[in-house]
Design a protein around this motif. Structure first.
Motif, PDB file in Angstrom:
ATOM      1  N   THR A 192       0.976  -1.168  -0.011  1.00 32.43           N
ATOM      2  CA  THR A 192      -0.138  -0.057  -0.051  1.00 32.43           C
ATOM      3  C   THR A 192       0.879   1.342  -0.056  1.00 32.43           C
ATOM      4  O   THR A 192       0.369   2.331   0.001  1.00 32.43           O
ATOM      5  CB  THR A 192      -0.915   0.004   1.212  1.00 32.43           C
ATOM      6  OG1 THR A 192      -0.207  -0.027   2.494  1.00 32.43           O
ATOM      7  CG2 THR A 192      -2.001  -1.073   1.153  1.00 32.43           C
ATOM      8  N   THR A 193       2.176   1.242   0.122  1.00 33.01           N
ATOM      9  CA  THR A 193       2.998   2.253   0.253  1.00 33.01           C
ATOM     10  C   THR A 193       4.335   1.915  -0.873  1.00 33.01           C
ATOM     11  O   THR A 193       4.581   0.729  -1.156  1.00 33.01           O
ATOM     12  CB  THR A 193       3.495   2.598   1.354  1.00 33.01           C
ATOM     13  OG1 THR A 193       4.518   1.745   1.967  1.00 33.01           O
ATOM     14  CG2 THR A 193       2.507   3.011   2.365  1.00 33.01           C
ATOM     15  N   LEU A 194       5.025   2.997  -1.223  1.00 34.78           N
ATOM     16  CA  LEU A 194       6.102   2.732  -1.999  1.00 34.78           C
ATOM     17  C   LEU A 194       7.500   1.821  -1.575  1.00 34.78           C
ATOM     18  O   LEU A 194       7.839   0.787  -1.880  1.00 34.78           O
ATOM     19  CB  LEU A 194       6.696   3.861  -2.616  1.00 34.78           C
ATOM     20  CG  LEU A 194       7.594   3.854  -3.930  1.00 34.78           C
ATOM     21  CD1 LEU A 194       6.970   3.155  -5.213  1.00 34.78           C
ATOM     22  CD2 LEU A 194       8.267   5.079  -4.186  1.00 34.78           C
ATOM     23  N   ASP A 195       7.384   2.050  -0.267  1.00 27.76           N
ATOM     24  CA  ASP A 195       8.454   1.315   0.600  1.00 27.76           C
ATOM     25  C   ASP A 195       7.975  -0.027   0.718  1.00 27.76           C
ATOM     26  O   ASP A 195       8.823  -1.067   0.943  1.00 27.76           O
ATOM     27  CB  ASP A 195       8.405   1.970   1.979  1.00 27.76           C
ATOM     28  CG  ASP A 195       9.431   3.131   1.981  1.00 27.76           C
ATOM     29  OD1 ASP A 195      10.012   3.650   0.886  1.00 27.76           O
ATOM     30  OD2 ASP A 195       9.296   4.002   3.077  1.00 27.76           O
ATOM     31  N   GLU A 196       6.667  -0.285   1.073  1.00 26.30           N
ATOM     32  CA  GLU A 196       6.122  -1.515   1.053  1.00 26.30           C
ATOM     33  C   GLU A 196       6.244  -2.463  -0.313  1.00 26.30           C
ATOM     34  O   GLU A 196       6.692  -3.603  -0.211  1.00 26.30           O
ATOM     35  CB  GLU A 196       4.646  -1.805   1.391  1.00 26.30           C
ATOM     36  CG  GLU A 196       4.380  -1.409   2.805  1.00 26.30           C
ATOM     37  CD  GLU A 196       2.752  -1.293   3.399  1.00 26.30           C
ATOM     38  OE1 GLU A 196       2.158  -1.944   2.269  1.00 26.30           O
ATOM     39  OE2 GLU A 196       2.531  -1.047   4.407  1.00 26.30           O
ATOM     40  N   TYR A 197       6.193  -1.641  -1.185  1.00 28.07           N
ATOM     41  CA  TYR A 197       6.410  -2.457  -2.406  1.00 28.07           C
ATOM     42  C   TYR A 197       7.884  -2.917  -2.745  1.00 28.07           C
ATOM     43  O   TYR A 197       8.042  -3.879  -3.382  1.00 28.07           O
ATOM     44  CB  TYR A 197       5.890  -1.456  -3.623  1.00 28.07           C
ATOM     45  CG  TYR A 197       6.276  -1.718  -4.996  1.00 28.07           C
ATOM     46  CD1 TYR A 197       5.712  -2.829  -5.665  1.00 28.07           C
ATOM     47  CD2 TYR A 197       7.113  -1.077  -5.884  1.00 28.07           C
ATOM     48  CE1 TYR A 197       5.682  -3.252  -7.044  1.00 28.07           C
ATOM     49  CE2 TYR A 197       7.450  -1.222  -7.075  1.00 28.07           C
ATOM     50  CZ  TYR A 197       6.559  -2.411  -7.776  1.00 28.07           C
ATOM     51  OH  TYR A 197       6.646  -2.709  -9.258  1.00 28.07           O
ATOM     52  N   VAL A 198       8.614  -1.831  -2.475  1.00 26.55           N
ATOM     53  CA  VAL A 198       9.928  -2.240  -2.566  1.00 26.55           C
ATOM     54  C   VAL A 198      10.572  -3.489  -1.694  1.00 26.55           C
ATOM     55  O   VAL A 198      11.093  -4.515  -2.075  1.00 26.55           O
ATOM     56  CB  VAL A 198      11.162  -1.129  -2.205  1.00 26.55           C
ATOM     57  CG1 VAL A 198      12.500  -1.588  -1.829  1.00 26.55           C
ATOM     58  CG2 VAL A 198      10.816   0.127  -3.230  1.00 26.55           C
ATOM     59  N   ALA A 199       9.910  -3.639  -0.406  1.00 25.66           N
ATOM     60  CA  ALA A 199      10.180  -4.676   0.350  1.00 25.66           C
ATOM     61  C   ALA A 199       9.447  -5.643   0.066  1.00 25.66           C
ATOM     62  O   ALA A 199      10.446  -6.932   0.097  1.00 25.66           O
ATOM     63  CB  ALA A 199       9.814  -4.109   1.803  1.00 25.66           C
ATOM     64  N   SER A 200       8.410  -5.676  -0.400  1.00 23.89           N
ATOM     65  CA  SER A 200       7.567  -6.970  -1.062  1.00 23.89           C
ATOM     66  C   SER A 200       8.438  -7.621  -2.353  1.00 23.89           C
ATOM     67  O   SER A 200       8.565  -8.684  -2.433  1.00 23.89           O
ATOM     68  CB  SER A 200       6.335  -6.652  -1.412  1.00 23.89           C
ATOM     69  OG  SER A 200       5.482  -8.002  -1.650  1.00 23.89           O
ATOM     70  N   ALA A 201       8.792  -6.699  -3.068  1.00 19.76           N
ATOM     71  CA  ALA A 201       9.351  -7.415  -4.305  1.00 19.76           C
ATOM     72  C   ALA A 201      10.842  -8.119  -3.826  1.00 19.76           C
ATOM     73  O   ALA A 201      11.234  -8.889  -4.300  1.00 19.76           O
ATOM     74  CB  ALA A 201       9.818  -6.095  -5.262  1.00 19.76           C
ATOM     75  N   LYS A 202      11.471  -7.416  -3.072  1.00 16.41           N
ATOM     76  CA  LYS A 202      12.915  -8.010  -2.667  1.00 16.41           C
ATOM     77  C   LYS A 202      12.495  -9.421  -1.596  1.00 16.41           C
ATOM     78  O   LYS A 202      13.305 -10.381  -1.986  1.00 16.41           O
ATOM     79  CB  LYS A 202      13.718  -7.150  -1.737  1.00 16.41           C
ATOM     80  CG  LYS A 202      14.070  -5.860  -2.467  1.00 16.41           C
ATOM     81  CD  LYS A 202      14.659  -4.755  -1.306  1.00 16.41           C
ATOM     82  CE  LYS A 202      15.721  -5.199  -0.887  1.00 16.41           C
ATOM     83  NZ  LYS A 202      16.340  -3.920  -0.029  1.00 16.41           N
ATOM     84  N   ALA A 203      11.361  -9.368  -1.139  1.00 17.67           N
ATOM     85  CA  ALA A 203      11.015 -10.590  -0.381  1.00 17.67           C
ATOM     86  C   ALA A 203      10.532 -11.789  -1.061  1.00 17.67           C
ATOM     87  O   ALA A 203      10.698 -12.932  -0.901  1.00 17.67           O
ATOM     88  CB  ALA A 203      10.124 -10.255   0.697  1.00 17.67           C
ATOM     89  N   LEU A 204      10.223 -11.418  -2.451  1.00 20.28           N
ATOM     90  CA  LEU A 204       9.584 -12.575  -3.316  1.00 20.28           C
ATOM     91  C   LEU A 204      10.635 -12.860  -4.253  1.00 20.28           C
ATOM     92  O   LEU A 204      10.440 -13.826  -4.901  1.00 20.28           O
ATOM     93  CB  LEU A 204       8.291 -11.786  -4.126  1.00 20.28           C
ATOM     94  CG  LEU A 204       7.066 -11.617  -3.260  1.00 20.28           C
ATOM     95  CD1 LEU A 204       6.268 -10.561  -4.074  1.00 20.28           C
ATOM     96  CD2 LEU A 204       6.395 -13.025  -2.809  1.00 20.28           C
ATOM     97  N   THR A 205      11.691 -12.283  -4.175  1.00 23.06           N
ATOM     98  CA  THR A 205      12.654 -12.721  -5.147  1.00 23.06           C
ATOM     99  C   THR A 205      13.649 -14.010  -4.403  1.00 23.06           C
ATOM    100  O   THR A 205      13.867 -13.993  -3.326  1.00 23.06           O
ATOM    101  CB  THR A 205      13.883 -11.461  -4.973  1.00 23.06           C
ATOM    102  OG1 THR A 205      13.356 -10.263  -5.643  1.00 23.06           O
ATOM    103  CG2 THR A 205      15.157 -12.083  -6.008  1.00 23.06           C
TER     104      THR A 205
END
Length: 449
Positions: A192-205
Motif C-alpha cells: 500500500t506504500t512505495l516502501d512496502e512495494y520495494v520490500a515485497s519485491a525483494k522478499a519475493l525474489t
C-alpha cells in the motif's frame, strides 16, 4: 509495438515513447531532421495565421484524419465518419491510419506541405516539437472550455501547451500498472506504500524468480521513484534555462531505491529493453511486472498464438494494482498516450475544427472508454468497464501522472539514449550519485543548447 493478441473490442493501451528498439522512439537521425525542419518552419508559420495551403479557399469539403496504430476502435472510427458526414452534407471524412514507425519524420514533412492532413494524432511527448513550431492550429479559450477545460487530463494538456496557448489536447491515455499473478506472489500482502512495494519485491525474489522484472534500459519505471521522493526530471527557470533534477536530494533518494531494486529484486538483463515482457512472466519467473496496461493482452494470449501468451496458466488469474505512493494512495507515474490537434495548414480549417469537436465530444470519448481506453476527460473514466481490474488500475494511475519536460529538444534527449545509458549503468552497479550528476549535466546540455 510488439505483436499482441488483440481484438478491436479489447484494444491495447499504448505508450507513445517506448524505449529502443520499439518503433515509436525518435531515432537520432530523425531528431536531427526534425530539429532543422522545425527551425525552418518556425520562421514561416505560427498560431492560426496559416490555416490553408496558401492557394485560397479549399476546393472541396474533404477532411483527412490521421490516426496512429490500431488503438482507436472501429466503433469510434465509424461514429466519427458517420456523424461528421451527417452534420456536414456533401463533405467526406477519410481516416488514414499511420504507423508509429517514422511518424515524427512523416508529420514534419506532411504538416509543412500543401497537402497537409487536417486532424492528427501525435504522441504526447512528441507534441512540444510541433506546437513550438506552429504546425498546429491554436485552440481558443472558448474552444478549450467547450472541449472539456479543467476536466481534461492535466498532464496531456500541459504537453500540448506552448507559451500559455493550447495547440493539442488529450486524445486518450495509457499508464503503467503493476501486474501480478497470485500463483507467483502467493499470500504476499498487497503493498500500500512505495516502501512496502520495494520490500515485497525483494522478499519475493528467489534464485529463480524476479520479485520485480526491471530491464536496465527501462527509465520509465524509474520516474515514479524520482517524483515520489521529491525529485524531478528537468525544470525551466524564469530565464528560460533548464535545470535537471536526478541529482537533487529527492532525485538521489529515488535513484537509490531504483538501484536497490535492480540489484536485489530483478533478474532481468542489466542492459535489457522492454521487449516481450510476457515471456518471463509466462514462465512464472516474475512476481511483479510494472508495464503499460496493454501488456495484459500479450500475457492473456493463447499459448499457440503467433506471439504466445499464457492464457490458461499465469494469464488466467492475472490482475494488477496501481503503483502505491510514498505515503499511500497512488504514485505519480509517467503518463503515456496521445494528443490530438488540427493542422495549421489544413485546407479546410472550419471543417477540421468540426471533426475535432466530434472527437473531443462526450459521445466519442465514451466509446473509447467503453473499449478499455482511458478517455481524455476525467469525468468519463467511470465508463471504463468495471469488471476489468487491470483497466481500473490503469484509470487510477492515469489520474496522477506527469510527462517529460515540455521542450522541443526533449526528443534529442531520448534519441541520444541518455536515460537508457544512465539506468543501465545503475543496473550494473555504478555509483548512483556520479551517474545522476552526469545524467543531469547531459540533459541540461541538450535542453539548453
Amino acid at each position: 509495438a510488439p505483436a499482441a493478441a488483440v481484438t478491436k473490442s479489447q484494444p491495447r493501451i499504448t505508450e507513445r515513447t517506448p524505449p529502443v528498439p520499439w518503433p515509436r522512439l525518435v531515432a537520432a537521425s530523425v531528431a536531427s531532421t526534425i530539429t532543422l525542419a522545425l527551425a525552418l518552419t518556425a520562421c514561416s508559420t505560427g498560431g492560426n495565421e496559416n490555416n490553408g495551403s496558401g492557394d485560397g479557399e479549399a476546393a472541396s469539403g474533404d477532411i483527412r484524419v490521421w490516426l496512429v496504430g490500431s488503438d482507436t476502435p472501429d466503433a469510434a472510427r465509424d461514429y466519427l465518419k458517420t456523424t461528421f458526414e451527417e452534420e456536414n452534407p456533401g463533405s467526406t471524412l477519410t481516416i488514414e491510419e499511420q504507423s508509429w514507425t517514422g511518424l515524427v519524420d512523416k508529420l514534419t514533412t506532411s504538416l509543412s506541405g500543401s497537402d497537409s492532413p487536417d486532424v492528427v494524432e501525435v504522441g504526447n511527448t512528441q507534441s512540444a516539437a510541433f506546437t513550438s513550431a506552429g504546425y498546429f492550429r491554436e485552440i481558443t479559450a472558448d474552444e478549450f472550455e467547450s472541449y472539456g477545460g479543467d476536466d481534461l487530463l492535466p498532464a496531456f494538456v500541459e504537453a500540448g501547451t506552448w507559451e500559455d496557448k493550447h495547440y493539442a489536447l488529450p486524445y486518450y491515455a495509457g499508464s503503467r500498472v503493476v501486474f501480478y499473478s497470485p500463483q507467483v506472489t502467493g499470500g504476499a500482502a498487497v503493498p500500500t506504500t512505495l516502501d512496502e512495494y520495494v520490500a515485497s519485491a525483494k522478499a519475493l525474489t528467489t534464485p529463480d524468480v524476479s520479485g520485480l522484472y526491471w530491464p536496465g534500459q527501462d527509465w520509465y519505471n524509474a520516474l515514479p521513484f524520482i517524483w515520489e521522493n521529491g525529485g524531478f526530471i528537468a525544470e525551466q527557470g524564469e530565464d528560460g534555462t533548464w535545470e535537471a533534477g536526478f541529482s537533487s536530494e529527492g532525485g538521489l533518494k529515488g535513484m537509490e531505491q531504483v538501484a536497490d531494486l535492480m540489484a536485489n529484486a530483478s533478474h532481468a538483463p542489466k542492459d535489457g529493453q522492454e521487449t516481450d515482457l510476457q515471456v518471463p512472466f509466462c514462465e512464472g519467473k516474475v512476481a511483479y511486472l510494472s508495464a503499460p496496461t496493454w501488456i495484459q493482452w500479450s500475457i492473456k494470449a493463447p499459448e499457440d498464438a503467433e506471439t504466445p501468451g499464457c492464457e490458461s496458466t499465469y494469464g488466467s488469474d492475472l490482475t494488477a494494482l496501481p503503483l502505491p505512493g510514498k505515503d499511500g494512495g497512488t504514485a505519480t507515474v509517467f503518463g503515456g498516450g496521445s494528443n490530438l490537434a488540427v493542422a495549421s495548414k489544413s485546407n479546410n480549417p472550419e471543417l477540421a475544427v468540426k471533426a475535432y469537436a466530434i472527437m473531443m465530444s462526450d459521445e466519442y470519448q465514451t466509446i473509447l472508454a467503453e473499449n478499455g481506453l482511458i478517455p481524455a476527460k476525467t469525468s468519463l473514466a467511470e465508463k471504463v468497464p468495471t469488471d476489468n481490474p487491470i483497466a481500473q488500475a490503469g484509470v487510477d494511475a492515469a489520474m496522477n501522472t506527469q510527462v517529460t519536460p515540455v521542450s522541443p529538444k526533449w526528443a534529442d534527449v531520448e534519441a541520444q539514449n541518455v536515460l537508457q545509458t544512465a539506468f543501465t549503468r545503475i543496473a550494473n552497479g555504478d555509483d548512483v550519485k556520479t551517474v545522476a550528476e552526469e545524467l543531469d549535466a547531459k540533459i541540461e546540455q541538450i535542453l539548453n543548447s
